[in-house]
Scaffold this motif. Structure first.
Motif, short mmCIF file in Angstrom:
data_model
loop_
_atom_site.label_atom_id
_atom_site.label_comp_id
_atom_site.label_asym_id
_atom_site.label_seq_id
_atom_site.Cartn_x
_atom_site.Cartn_y
_atom_site.Cartn_z
N ASP A 35 0.84 -1.19 0.00
CA ASP A 35 0.00 0.00 0.00
C ASP A 35 0.88 1.24 0.00
OD1 ASP A 35 -2.29 1.53 -0.02
OD2 ASP A 35 -2.82 1.17 2.07
N VAL A 36 0.31 2.35 -0.42
CA VAL A 36 0.99 3.65 -0.39
C VAL A 36 0.13 4.59 0.44
CG1 VAL A 36 1.76 5.62 -1.75
CG2 VAL A 36 2.07 3.30 -2.65
N ILE A 37 0.74 5.16 1.45
CA ILE A 37 0.07 6.12 2.32
C ILE A 37 0.70 7.48 2.08
CG2 ILE A 37 -0.31 6.81 4.73
CD1 ILE A 37 -0.39 3.86 5.43
N VAL A 38 -0.12 8.53 2.07
CA VAL A 38 0.37 9.89 1.91
C VAL A 38 0.04 10.65 3.19
CG1 VAL A 38 0.23 12.01 0.55
CG2 VAL A 38 0.01 9.78 -0.58
N ARG A 39 1.07 11.21 3.81
CA ARG A 39 0.88 12.01 5.02
C ARG A 39 1.22 13.46 4.71
NH1 ARG A 39 4.00 7.99 8.90
NH2 ARG A 39 2.40 6.40 9.07
N ARG A 51 -3.86 12.03 -1.86
CA ARG A 51 -3.40 10.66 -2.15
C ARG A 51 -3.55 10.37 -3.64
NH1 ARG A 51 -5.08 5.20 -2.44
NH2 ARG A 51 -3.56 3.80 -1.48
N GLN A 52 -4.66 10.77 -4.24
CA GLN A 52 -4.87 10.52 -5.67
C GLN A 52 -3.87 11.30 -6.52
OE1 GLN A 52 -6.72 8.16 -7.03
NE2 GLN A 52 -7.17 7.57 -4.92
N LEU A 53 -3.54 12.53 -6.11
CA LEU A 53 -2.54 13.31 -6.83
C LEU A 53 -1.19 12.60 -6.81
CD1 LEU A 53 -1.47 15.89 -8.25
CD2 LEU A 53 -1.09 16.82 -5.95
N VAL A 54 -0.80 12.13 -5.62
CA VAL A 54 0.49 11.44 -5.50
C VAL A 54 0.47 10.14 -6.30
CG1 VAL A 54 2.04 10.26 -3.88
CG2 VAL A 54 1.12 12.52 -3.30
N LEU A 55 -0.57 9.32 -6.13
CA LEU A 55 -0.63 8.02 -6.83
C LEU A 55 -0.65 8.19 -8.35
CD1 LEU A 55 -3.03 5.89 -4.61
CD2 LEU A 55 -0.57 5.57 -4.96
N SER A 56 -1.27 9.24 -8.83
CA SER A 56 -1.33 9.43 -10.29
C SER A 56 -0.01 9.95 -10.85
CB SER A 56 -2.47 10.40 -10.66
OG SER A 56 -2.18 11.70 -10.20
N SER A 57 0.90 10.33 -9.96
CA SER A 57 2.18 10.90 -10.40
C SER A 57 3.37 9.98 -10.22
CB SER A 57 2.45 12.20 -9.63
OG SER A 57 1.39 13.11 -9.80
N ILE A 58 3.17 8.81 -9.59
CA ILE A 58 4.29 7.92 -9.28
C ILE A 58 4.12 6.56 -9.95
CG2 ILE A 58 4.76 9.07 -7.09
CD1 ILE A 58 3.32 6.73 -5.69
N LEU A 101 4.65 1.69 1.80
CA LEU A 101 5.41 2.85 1.35
C LEU A 101 4.65 4.11 1.78
CD1 LEU A 101 7.78 3.97 -0.29
CD2 LEU A 101 6.40 3.65 -2.34
N VAL A 102 5.36 5.01 2.48
CA VAL A 102 4.75 6.23 2.99
C VAL A 102 5.44 7.43 2.36
CG1 VAL A 102 4.22 7.60 5.05
CG2 VAL A 102 4.23 5.09 5.18
N PHE A 103 4.66 8.30 1.73
CA PHE A 103 5.16 9.57 1.22
C PHE A 103 4.73 10.65 2.21
CE2 PHE A 103 5.25 7.11 -2.62
CZ PHE A 103 6.33 7.63 -3.33
N ILE A 104 5.70 11.41 2.72
CA ILE A 104 5.41 12.51 3.64
C ILE A 104 5.67 13.79 2.85
CG2 ILE A 104 5.99 13.57 5.84
CD1 ILE A 104 7.29 10.57 6.30
N VAL A 105 4.60 14.51 2.56
CA VAL A 105 4.71 15.68 1.70
C VAL A 105 4.34 16.95 2.45
CG1 VAL A 105 4.28 14.39 -0.43
CG2 VAL A 105 2.35 15.38 0.79
N THR A 106 5.04 18.01 2.11
CA THR A 106 4.73 19.34 2.63
C THR A 106 4.37 20.19 1.42
OG1 THR A 106 6.32 19.05 4.41
CG2 THR A 106 5.58 21.31 3.95
N PRO A 107 3.10 20.50 1.25
CA PRO A 107 2.72 21.30 0.09
C PRO A 107 3.17 22.75 0.22
CG PRO A 107 0.80 20.81 1.43
CD PRO A 107 1.96 20.12 2.06
N LYS A 108 3.44 23.35 -0.93
CA LYS A 108 3.72 24.78 -0.93
C LYS A 108 2.43 25.50 -0.54
CE LYS A 108 7.17 24.83 -4.59
NZ LYS A 108 7.50 25.35 -5.94
N PRO A 109 2.55 26.62 0.16
CA PRO A 109 1.33 27.36 0.47
C PRO A 109 0.72 27.94 -0.81
CG PRO A 109 3.27 28.55 1.22
CD PRO A 109 3.74 27.23 0.71
N THR A 110 -0.58 28.08 -0.81
CA THR A 110 -1.29 28.70 -1.92
C THR A 110 -1.35 30.20 -1.68
OG1 THR A 110 -2.61 26.71 -2.20
CG2 THR A 110 -3.48 28.72 -3.19
N VAL A 111 -1.17 30.97 -2.73
CA VAL A 111 -1.24 32.43 -2.61
C VAL A 111 -2.71 32.84 -2.50
CG1 VAL A 111 -0.75 34.63 -3.74
CG2 VAL A 111 0.90 32.74 -3.90
#
Length: 184
Positions: A35-39, A51-58, A101-111
């Protein structure tokens, strides 16, 4: 094979340890991703959408065989989206030799908005014409720096050589949004 003396035993133990490490590495390398987990620590992002954004990109998705090169490429791909300022990974071995598999992401802030303060010489609308960073999209620090330079150039072109332009990022509480403020 006869092993004599402490040197022989030491050499045999080294070879056995190396063989064990290689075998263990092969098991992890050939393991299936369970499984793939996104934190993420951003309060206003929908976890399933992220999670869908990450899975569609990897390419390292559930059911595929783990490959360190593919994982490295996945991290580069996620950075390349321009959405994340940090991407890290963790792996945990599960029952049956599969991997979590765990992806730990820090999104950029939105303006949220772009503001100009302290502009007595030009109208805000004229200065905003030099700004290319737009509200509603992830913050691009390089673009904001170019915009700051473009505003300063407007002042210099009109003879205001001593004008200093700085940038402030003001986070909006409880969100992953910032106001970009150009201070003249």
């Amino acid at each position: 094979m006869a092993v004599s003396g402490s040197y022989g035993r030491s050499r045999l133990m080294t070879w056995l340890a190396l063989a064990f490490l290689l075998a263990a590495g092969t098991v992890v390398y050939a393991a299936e991703i369970a499984d793939v987990i996104v934190r993420c620590n951003a309060p206003d992002l929908e976890p399933e959408s992220l999670r869908q954004l990450v899975l569609s990109s990897i390419s390292s998705t559930p059911g595929t065989e783990f490959n360190p090169k593919a994982l490295s490429d996945d991290v580069k791909q996620l950075y390349g989206l321009g959405t994340f300022e940090d991407v890290r990974t963790e792996m945990t071995e599960q029952d049956g030799g599969k991997l979590l598999l765990v992806f730990i992401v820090t999104p950029k802030p939105t303006v949220h908005s772009i503001l100009v303060e302290g502009n007595a010489t030009f109208k805000t609308k004229r200065l905003m014409g030099a700004v290319t960073q737009q509200p509603g999209i992830p913050l691009d620090q390089m673009q904001v720096a170019k915009d700051r330079t473009a505003i300063a150039e407007k002042y210099r072109a009109s003879g205001y050589y001593g004008t200093n332009v700085t940038t402030e990022l003001r986070p909006l509480e409880g969100t992953n949004e910032v106001d970009v403020v150009f201070v003249i």
